[in-house]
Design a protein around this motif. Sequence first.
Motif, mmCIF file in Angstrom:
data_model
loop_
_atom_site.group_PDB
_atom_site.id
_atom_site.type_symbol
_atom_site.label_atom_id
_atom_site.label_comp_id
_atom_site.label_asym_id
_atom_site.label_seq_id
_atom_site.Cartn_x
_atom_site.Cartn_y
_atom_site.Cartn_z
ATOM 1 N N PHE A 47 -5.077 2.784 -40.467
ATOM 2 C CA PHE A 47 -5.420 1.698 -39.541
ATOM 3 C C PHE A 47 -5.393 0.367 -40.295
ATOM 4 N N VAL A 58 -5.581 5.051 -32.345
ATOM 5 C CA VAL A 58 -6.667 5.555 -33.187
ATOM 6 C C VAL A 58 -7.683 6.314 -32.334
ATOM 7 N N LEU A 62 -8.791 10.173 -32.935
ATOM 8 C CA LEU A 62 -10.170 10.647 -33.118
ATOM 9 C C LEU A 62 -10.521 11.727 -32.094
ATOM 10 N N ILE A 73 -17.520 13.082 -32.911
ATOM 11 C CA ILE A 73 -17.501 11.823 -33.643
ATOM 12 C C ILE A 73 -18.279 10.780 -32.845
ATOM 13 N N GLU A 74 -19.347 10.277 -33.429
ATOM 14 C CA GLU A 74 -20.181 9.281 -32.740
ATOM 15 C C GLU A 74 -19.594 7.883 -32.956
ATOM 16 N N ASP A 75 -19.970 6.961 -32.057
ATOM 17 C CA ASP A 75 -19.494 5.567 -32.194
ATOM 18 C C ASP A 75 -19.774 5.023 -33.591
ATOM 19 N N VAL A 78 -17.571 5.619 -36.777
ATOM 20 C CA VAL A 78 -16.233 5.028 -36.898
ATOM 21 C C VAL A 78 -16.332 3.668 -37.576
ATOM 22 N N ASP A 79 -15.806 3.574 -38.778
ATOM 23 C CA ASP A 79 -15.789 2.270 -39.442
ATOM 24 C C ASP A 79 -14.456 2.069 -40.155
ATOM 25 N N LEU A 83 -11.117 4.802 -41.658
ATOM 26 C CA LEU A 83 -9.808 4.740 -41.000
ATOM 27 C C LEU A 83 -8.736 4.098 -41.860
#
Lengths: 100, 218
Positions: A47, A58, A62, A73-75, A78-79, A83
């Motif tokens: 990314f 993306v 996920l 996969i929790e919010d 995702v960082d 990615l």
Amino acid sequence: MTAETAQAEPTGPSRSDIDQTLRAILRDVLGLDQAQVDGFDGDTGLFGHLPELDSMAVAGLLTEMEDRLDIVIEDEDVDGEMLESYSGLLAFAEAKVIES
Amino acid sequence: MPDGHIGEEMVLSFDAKRAKRLLIVGPLFDEANKFRHQIAEIMRKLNSRGIDSFLPDLPGCNESLAPFDKQSLAHWRAGVAAAAANFRATDILAVRSGCWLVPEDGAGWLYAPAKPQQVLRSMLRARILSAKEAGREESSDALMEVARENGIDLAGWSLGPELVCEIEATEFAAPSGYRIVEQADVGGKPLWLRAENDHDPAQADAIVAMIAAEAPGA
């Protein structure tokens, strides 16, 4: 730690399964052939490095990881770091599989 | 139409008044664009195998003038049922999220049916990722709370509250007259995952061969 993860020999079948599954998803998302994704190393940029990998792609990647690896996969998981490179994504996937 | 009436919509068709007439229900949202070329390819190949096919625009989608934010799964289902009757379809091929819309009493093929919550989750995620890139923090829970009441813009689509609630509550189950076709049956890479739109003639051949072999009267 992430660099080690990508370069170390696989320590067990599950870990190399995760690696293979992740490469297969990237192959499908990016439309590459198997030899190209086999050539990914830990530093391969994702990314922010590949123009076709936009937020929708993306998000699809996920969701496919959740499906094929049976993880959630929790919010907040995702960082940018996870990615940004193949090693980041693989380390994240391995941690999630252990957790689930 | 928003009031529940089925208005006129555009249709892509190969109609030579043949015995086998296939209605195609394409995917919704982003995947509609991803599959447009592939579906057209499938239709051309069906035509050369002697099968008529019809791909109507769903209200609010593609060339339709109806407002997208007034659409619902129920309304789209009614549209698909009306199209099946109008074109005297003998079978239906639905793709991905299009599988949610097929008439219960119809028959045909459901190609890689999408899971409703997963589709919503992916679109929420794309929005959260875009926001993050722009320096804003959003969360699925907070977005959904607003979306259930007021609707939400996700990945360029303006979903009304009814549609949001329907997708969230829908557990997809295939009606009995349809056969589920998985990607493994078709071979190749799943086109809906591709970051850039693509098509695959070999996959289209596989789908057409299956339809030609299994359609009634074959």
